[in-house]
Design a protein around this motif. Structure first.
Motif, PDB file in Angstrom:
ATOM      1  N   ALA A 178      -4.355  -4.086  -8.361  1.00 25.73           N
ATOM      2  CA  ALA A 178      -2.895  -4.119  -8.347  1.00 25.73           C
ATOM      3  C   ALA A 178      -2.329  -2.731  -8.065  1.00 25.73           C
ATOM      4  O   ALA A 178      -1.430  -2.563  -7.229  1.00 25.73           O
ATOM      5  N   ARG A 179      -2.839  -1.724  -8.745  1.00 26.72           N
ATOM      6  CA  ARG A 179      -2.381  -0.353  -8.513  1.00 26.72           C
ATOM      7  C   ARG A 179      -2.679   0.097  -7.090  1.00 26.72           C
ATOM      8  O   ARG A 179      -1.857   0.760  -6.439  1.00 26.72           O
ATOM      9  N   THR A 180      -3.860  -0.261  -6.604  1.00 26.88           N
ATOM     10  CA  THR A 180      -4.248   0.142  -5.254  1.00 26.88           C
ATOM     11  C   THR A 180      -3.335  -0.476  -4.214  1.00 26.88           C
ATOM     12  O   THR A 180      -2.915   0.198  -3.255  1.00 26.88           O
ATOM     13  N   ARG A 181      -3.006  -1.749  -4.385  1.00 33.51           N
ATOM     14  CA  ARG A 181      -2.114  -2.404  -3.422  1.00 33.51           C
ATOM     15  C   ARG A 181      -0.745  -1.736  -3.397  1.00 33.51           C
ATOM     16  O   ARG A 181      -0.134  -1.577  -2.330  1.00 33.51           O
ATOM     17  N   VAL A 182      -0.246  -1.362  -4.572  1.00 36.10           N
ATOM     18  CA  VAL A 182       1.054  -0.681  -4.630  1.00 36.10           C
ATOM     19  C   VAL A 182       0.982   0.659  -3.907  1.00 36.10           C
ATOM     20  O   VAL A 182       1.851   0.986  -3.092  1.00 36.10           O
ATOM     21  N   CYS A 183      -0.040   1.451  -4.206  1.00 42.82           N
ATOM     22  CA  CYS A 183      -0.194   2.759  -3.543  1.00 42.82           C
ATOM     23  C   CYS A 183      -0.365   2.609  -2.040  1.00 42.82           C
ATOM     24  O   CYS A 183       0.172   3.410  -1.256  1.00 42.82           O
ATOM     25  N   ASN A 184      -1.113   1.602  -1.614  1.00 45.23           N
ATOM     26  CA  ASN A 184      -1.400   1.433  -0.196  1.00 45.23           C
ATOM     27  C   ASN A 184      -0.160   1.126   0.631  1.00 45.23           C
ATOM     28  O   ASN A 184      -0.154   1.357   1.851  1.00 45.23           O
ATOM     29  N   LEU A 185       0.880   0.599  -0.006  1.00 45.74           N
ATOM     30  CA  LEU A 185       2.126   0.375   0.728  1.00 45.74           C
ATOM     31  C   LEU A 185       2.634   1.677   1.332  1.00 45.74           C
ATOM     32  O   LEU A 185       3.268   1.686   2.395  1.00 45.74           O
ATOM     33  N   ILE A 186       2.361   2.794   0.642  1.00 46.35           N
ATOM     34  CA  ILE A 186       2.840   4.101   1.090  1.00 46.35           C
ATOM     35  C   ILE A 186       1.740   4.887   1.795  1.00 46.35           C
ATOM     36  O   ILE A 186       1.961   5.462   2.857  1.00 46.35           O
ATOM     37  N   THR A 187       0.554   4.908   1.212  1.00 45.62           N
ATOM     38  CA  THR A 187      -0.513   5.742   1.757  1.00 45.62           C
ATOM     39  C   THR A 187      -1.244   5.093   2.928  1.00 45.62           C
ATOM     40  O   THR A 187      -1.807   5.785   3.772  1.00 45.62           O
ATOM     41  N   ARG A 188      -1.240   3.753   2.975  1.00 49.59           N
ATOM     42  CA  ARG A 188      -1.861   3.033   4.093  1.00 49.59           C
ATOM     43  C   ARG A 188      -0.949   1.885   4.501  1.00 49.59           C
ATOM     44  O   ARG A 188      -1.278   0.701   4.338  1.00 49.59           O
ATOM     45  N   PRO A 189       0.215   2.213   5.032  1.00 48.26           N
ATOM     46  CA  PRO A 189       1.225   1.177   5.298  1.00 48.26           C
ATOM     47  C   PRO A 189       0.783   0.204   6.386  1.00 48.26           C
ATOM     48  O   PRO A 189       0.135   0.559   7.348  1.00 48.26           O
ATOM     49  N   ARG A 190       1.179  -1.035   6.188  1.00 50.83           N
ATOM     50  CA  ARG A 190       0.990  -2.073   7.187  1.00 50.83           C
ATOM     51  C   ARG A 190       2.303  -2.815   7.342  1.00 50.83           C
ATOM     52  O   ARG A 190       3.186  -2.738   6.499  1.00 50.83           O
ATOM     53  N   GLN A 191       2.428  -3.555   8.397  1.00 53.35           N
ATOM     54  CA  GLN A 191       3.656  -4.313   8.607  1.00 53.35           C
ATOM     55  C   GLN A 191       3.806  -5.355   7.508  1.00 53.35           C
ATOM     56  O   GLN A 191       2.855  -6.060   7.161  1.00 53.35           O
ATOM     57  N   VAL A 192       5.003  -5.461   6.956  1.00 52.14           N
ATOM     58  CA  VAL A 192       5.264  -6.387   5.863  1.00 52.14           C
ATOM     59  C   VAL A 192       6.264  -7.435   6.320  1.00 52.14           C
ATOM     60  O   VAL A 192       7.357  -7.111   6.772  1.00 52.14           O
ATOM     61  N   THR A 193       5.877  -8.691   6.237  1.00 54.09           N
ATOM     62  CA  THR A 193       6.798  -9.791   6.520  1.00 54.09           C
ATOM     63  C   THR A 193       6.766 -10.748   5.341  1.00 54.09           C
ATOM     64  O   THR A 193       5.923 -10.632   4.451  1.00 54.09           O
ATOM     65  N   ARG A 194       7.651 -11.716   5.324  1.00 51.23           N
ATOM     66  CA  ARG A 194       7.742 -12.634   4.187  1.00 51.23           C
ATOM     67  C   ARG A 194       6.521 -13.540   4.095  1.00 51.23           C
ATOM     68  O   ARG A 194       6.071 -13.882   3.024  1.00 51.23           O
TER      69      ARG A 194
END
Length: 263
Positions: A178-194
């Motif tokens: 869970a923590r890794t996924r949160v950090c990865n939004l910033i450190t390893r960003p990917r396109q986010v869609t609904r």
């Protein structure tokens, strides 16, 4: 005509909704817990199970997490109200409108559904206040996580101070991921869609983490806790759907109210 028939979303079969809200996570290292469960795990120390933030603050976050779960699975719309005369759908920041009222079998979700039914179309902050009123939400979430196999309880004995129950994660991987996924939004960003991986589920968790000030307990070699919180807020506020940032704003408002009461 009902809201359910008009709005383009909110037509998921009840059987699928139950599967979404009640995943088979007991003793499964690979299953992904609910948003509220991941938030609960992040808000506790890995080894001791000690709560890292004020209990009332976490209860505010847990109520917001349950609301976002309802939004993610299209039970509600956030930021719009149904207006048959002028609409049908008119933007109204902070407003909650129900699309489904079918209960899921998840006691926490179902209690939120019943509360929303009784309140009509409440504002986010009013729902959070009502859902956390009287306390006990923390214990209800903890009990649910224990029953579904996410938490285990042990007795810790202390010299001259009696004993107390200690709740810790059955699988530490759930908290770490869970923590890794949160950090990865910033450190390893990917396109986010609904509707595509990672979807809005991880941004929802990230918005809760940032709004509650939990990033100070994140340890990363790639980004400092302060920078992580700032960039998560920027990320959430840049999302095309305003629901998560409206919920995050309501958390901030609620925290101010609780701080004023405690003075």
């Amino acid at each position: 005509m009902s809201v359910h028939a008009i709005h383009p979303v909110g037509r998921i079969a009840a059987s699928r909704l139950r599967a979404l809200f009640l995943p088979n996570i007991a003793h499964d290292r690979n299953a992904q817990p609910s948003v509220r469960a991941e938030l609960f795990l992040i808000a506790h120390d890995d080894m001791t199970g000690r709560l890292l933030i004020d209990k009332k603050r976490l209860e505010t976050g847990l109520a917001a997490a349950i609301l976002l779960e309802l939004w993610l699975f299209e039970y509600i719309v956030i930021g719009y109200r149904y207006d048959a005369r002028n609409g049908p759908w008119q933007p109204e920041p902070g407003r909650i409108t129900m699309l489904h009222d079918t209960e899921t079998g998840d006691p926490l979700i179902d209690s939120a559904i019943r509360l929303l039914q009784s309140m009509g179309a409440p504002r986010i902050q009013d729902f959070i206040r009502a859902y956390t009123e009287g306390g006990g939400l923390y214990e209800r979430v903890r009990g649910d996580m224990t029953a579904t196999g996410l938490l285990q309880v042990s007795i810790k004995r202390r010299f001259f101070r009696g004993s107390r129950e200690v709740y810790t994660s059955v699988h530490s991987e759930h908290r770490v991921r869970a923590r890794t996924r949160v950090c990865n939004l910033i450190t390893r960003p990917r396109q986010v869609t609904r509707y595509e991986e990672p979807g809005y589920r991880v941004p929802a968790l990230a918005g809760l983490v940032a709004a509650l000030g939990l990033t100070r307990h994140f340890n990363s070699f790639e980004i400092s806790p302060a920078d992580l919180r700032q960039r998560l807020n920027e990320f959430v506020y840049a999302l095309p759907d305003a629901a998560i940032r409206e919920v995050a704003t309501a958390i901030t408002q609620r925290r101010r109210v609780l701080a004023a009461i405690s003075r």
